[in-house]
Design a protein around this motif. Structure first.
Motif, PDB file in Angstrom:
ATOM      1  N   ALA A  54      23.722  43.719 -47.056  1.00 54.84           N
ATOM      2  CA  ALA A  54      23.378  42.608 -47.949  1.00 54.84           C
ATOM      3  C   ALA A  54      24.503  41.577 -47.933  1.00 54.84           C
ATOM      4  N   PRO A  55      24.182  40.292 -47.990  1.00 51.85           N
ATOM      5  CA  PRO A  55      22.850  39.694 -48.127  1.00 51.85           C
ATOM      6  C   PRO A  55      22.249  39.243 -46.799  1.00 51.85           C
ATOM      7  N   MET A  56      22.766  39.773 -45.671  1.00 52.82           N
ATOM      8  CA  MET A  56      22.315  39.312 -44.362  1.00 52.82           C
ATOM      9  C   MET A  56      20.991  39.955 -43.952  1.00 52.82           C
ATOM     10  N   GLY A  57      20.891  41.277 -44.114  1.00 54.42           N
ATOM     11  CA  GLY A  57      19.659  41.999 -43.811  1.00 54.42           C
ATOM     12  C   GLY A  57      19.696  43.328 -44.530  1.00 54.42           C
ATOM     13  N   PHE A  58      18.800  43.532 -45.482  1.00 56.74           N
ATOM     14  CA  PHE A  58      18.827  44.756 -46.291  1.00 56.74           C
ATOM     15  C   PHE A  58      17.456  44.984 -46.912  1.00 56.74           C
ATOM     16  N   ARG A  59      17.288  46.122 -47.562  1.00 59.38           N
ATOM     17  CA  ARG A  59      16.005  46.457 -48.171  1.00 59.38           C
ATOM     18  C   ARG A  59      16.036  46.156 -49.670  1.00 59.38           C
ATOM     19  N   ASP A  60      14.986  45.479 -50.144  1.00 59.14           N
ATOM     20  CA  ASP A  60      14.900  45.167 -51.574  1.00 59.14           C
ATOM     21  C   ASP A  60      14.326  46.353 -52.341  1.00 59.14           C
ATOM     22  N   GLU A  61      14.018  46.150 -53.618  1.00 55.13           N
ATOM     23  CA  GLU A  61      13.516  47.253 -54.454  1.00 55.13           C
ATOM     24  C   GLU A  61      12.178  47.799 -53.976  1.00 55.13           C
ATOM     25  N   ASN A  62      11.473  47.013 -53.161  1.00 57.61           N
ATOM     26  CA  ASN A  62      10.195  47.469 -52.590  1.00 57.61           C
ATOM     27  C   ASN A  62      10.350  48.000 -51.169  1.00 57.61           C
ATOM     28  N   GLN A  63      11.606  48.166 -50.749  1.00 51.58           N
ATOM     29  CA  GLN A  63      11.940  48.653 -49.409  1.00 51.58           C
ATOM     30  C   GLN A  63      11.525  47.688 -48.298  1.00 51.58           C
ATOM     31  N   GLU A  64      11.341  46.416 -48.669  1.00 48.26           N
ATOM     32  CA  GLU A  64      11.049  45.382 -47.678  1.00 48.26           C
ATOM     33  C   GLU A  64      12.374  44.820 -47.148  1.00 48.26           C
ATOM     34  N   LEU A  65      12.408  44.521 -45.844  1.00 45.02           N
ATOM     35  CA  LEU A  65      13.610  43.932 -45.260  1.00 45.02           C
ATOM     36  C   LEU A  65      13.703  42.450 -45.640  1.00 45.02           C
ATOM     37  N   VAL A  66      14.806  42.093 -46.256  1.00 46.34           N
ATOM     38  CA  VAL A  66      15.038  40.724 -46.699  1.00 46.34           C
ATOM     39  C   VAL A  66      16.471  40.338 -46.350  1.00 46.34           C
ATOM     40  N   GLY A  67      16.808  39.058 -46.548  1.00 48.71           N
ATOM     41  CA  GLY A  67      18.185  38.630 -46.352  1.00 48.71           C
ATOM     42  C   GLY A  67      18.279  37.305 -45.636  1.00 48.71           C
ATOM     43  N   PHE A  68      19.481  36.755 -45.606  1.00 45.47           N
ATOM     44  CA  PHE A  68      19.725  35.472 -44.974  1.00 45.47           C
ATOM     45  C   PHE A  68      19.374  35.501 -43.490  1.00 45.47           C
ATOM     46  N   ASP A  69      19.904  36.490 -42.747  1.00 45.05           N
ATOM     47  CA  ASP A  69      19.630  36.563 -41.309  1.00 45.05           C
ATOM     48  C   ASP A  69      18.165  36.872 -41.031  1.00 45.05           C
ATOM     49  N   VAL A  70      17.527  37.630 -41.905  1.00 42.09           N
ATOM     50  CA  VAL A  70      16.101  37.931 -41.753  1.00 42.09           C
ATOM     51  C   VAL A  70      15.291  36.638 -41.854  1.00 42.09           C
ATOM     52  N   ASP A  71      15.576  35.835 -42.879  1.00 39.76           N
ATOM     53  CA  ASP A  71      14.865  34.566 -43.055  1.00 39.76           C
ATOM     54  C   ASP A  71      15.164  33.602 -41.907  1.00 39.76           C
ATOM     55  N   LEU A  72      16.424  33.570 -41.472  1.00 44.94           N
ATOM     56  CA  LEU A  72      16.814  32.665 -40.394  1.00 44.94           C
ATOM     57  C   LEU A  72      16.115  33.051 -39.085  1.00 44.94           C
ATOM     58  N   ALA A  73      16.070  34.345 -38.798  1.00 41.99           N
ATOM     59  CA  ALA A  73      15.415  34.814 -37.572  1.00 41.99           C
ATOM     60  C   ALA A  73      13.916  34.506 -37.587  1.00 41.99           C
ATOM     61  N   LYS A  74      13.273  34.702 -38.727  1.00 45.52           N
ATOM     62  CA  LYS A  74      11.840  34.393 -38.824  1.00 45.52           C
ATOM     63  C   LYS A  74      11.580  32.916 -38.567  1.00 45.52           C
ATOM     64  N   ALA A  75      12.433  32.059 -39.127  1.00 46.76           N
ATOM     65  CA  ALA A  75      12.262  30.613 -38.960  1.00 46.76           C
ATOM     66  C   ALA A  75      12.502  30.197 -37.509  1.00 46.76           C
ATOM     67  N   VAL A  76      13.500  30.806 -36.871  1.00 44.53           N
ATOM     68  CA  VAL A  76      13.801  30.491 -35.469  1.00 44.53           C
ATOM     69  C   VAL A  76      12.622  30.857 -34.571  1.00 44.53           C
ATOM     70  N   PHE A  77      12.112  32.071 -34.731  1.00 42.73           N
ATOM     71  CA  PHE A  77      11.079  32.522 -33.803  1.00 42.73           C
ATOM     72  C   PHE A  77       9.698  31.955 -34.110  1.00 42.73           C
TER      73      PHE A  77
END
Length: 273
Positions: A54-77
């Motif tokens: 965290a906060p780059m790539g980690f699991r939230d309370e619902n065990q979903e992968l979230v984070g800054f790098d996760v959002d950035l990678a999704k936007a890039v691809f």
């Protein structure tokens, strides 16, 4: 008759060796191909990450992968035209996972170092970071020198581990003569909280986020650190076209403020380079 048979066998052997050599060269040429074309056919790219960072790539309370790098990678691809899938990996084996083809990218607060450049290709840096020393709020440790005789925790295979070991004389003065290694930063911080370790060395981005979540008064970040660094995205060296596509998307996202919006979401300000 025997001479003729021997000559025939020699010709066959030479032919077989030549065929094997050509096959080997063909396999080598194929293995050196840029993966971008195959990824386009497949329709997705696999990003390897430490899902506790965290906060780059980690699991939230619902065990979903979230984070800054996760959002950035999704936007890039989304711009590149590929779906992105995230694969949690053993962080100490990240380069092996990449070069064996189990993942296509290392993207999770991945520090650019000369040693790592020998194994992977890096994009241009997109974030700056430093290796900070964190102790409990009531600790009497106030400087690097105060770490002498103390138990210092780090994540195995991390840039924190590398940064600490660049100061061998100081490391030799630690309790046990070496840092205590953990599989994740979470485990290192839990050991600190339990009083088994005296200090944790970690990425400032992770440490500040962790402290904010757990309580600012509970911890103290020392003024001394183990050096400044930059984050980049790691690819196989042959994947030149894929690297160009990623960097092109990142450049466009800076121009239209997409990356700054993602940064403000996670850090409250734009810290993207």
């Amino acid at each position: 008759m025997k001479k003729r048979m021997v000559k025939t066998m020699m010709i066959l052997l030479i032919f077989m060796l030549g065929a094997l050599t050509l096959t080997g060269c063909g396999e080598k040429a194929a293995s050196a191909e840029d993966a971008y074309g195959k990824l386009k056919e497949r329709g997705y790219v696999i990003v390897g990450l430490d899902d506790t960072f965290a906060p780059m790539g980690f699991r939230d309370e619902n065990q979903e992968l979230v984070g800054f790098d996760v959002d950035l990678a999704k936007a890039v691809f989304e711009r590149v035209g590929l779906e992105v899938k995230f694969q949690p990996i053993d962080w100490s084996m990240k380069e092996t996972e990449l070069n064996s083809g189990n993942i296509d990218l290392i993207w999770n607060g991945y520090t650019i170092t000369e040693e790592r450049k020998e194994k992977v290709a890096f994009t241009k840096p997109y974030l700056e970071n430093r290796q900070v020393i964190v102790v409990l709020g009531d600790s009497k440790i106030n400087s690097k020198k105060d770490l002498e005789g103390k138990k210092v925790a780090v994540q195995n295979g991390s840039s924190s581990y590398d940064a600490v070991n660049k100061e061998p004389d100081l490391v030799a003065s630690f309790a046990g003569g070496e840092p205590i290694g953990f599989d994740t930063n979470n485990e290192a911080f839990m050991d600190l909280e339990a009083g088994r370790s005296d200090a944790v060395v970690a990425d400032e981005i992770l440490a500040r986020y962790y402290i904010q979540e757990r309580g600012i008064d509970k911890y103290k970040v020392l003024g001394d650190d183990f050096g400044r660094e930059e984050y980049g995205i790691g690819l196989r060296k042959k994947d030149v076209e894929l690297l160009e596509k990623i960097e092109g998307a990142l450049d466009d996202m800076k121009k239209d403020n997409t990356s700054s919006q993602i940064s403000e979401k996670w850090f409250g300000e734009n810290i993207v380079k």
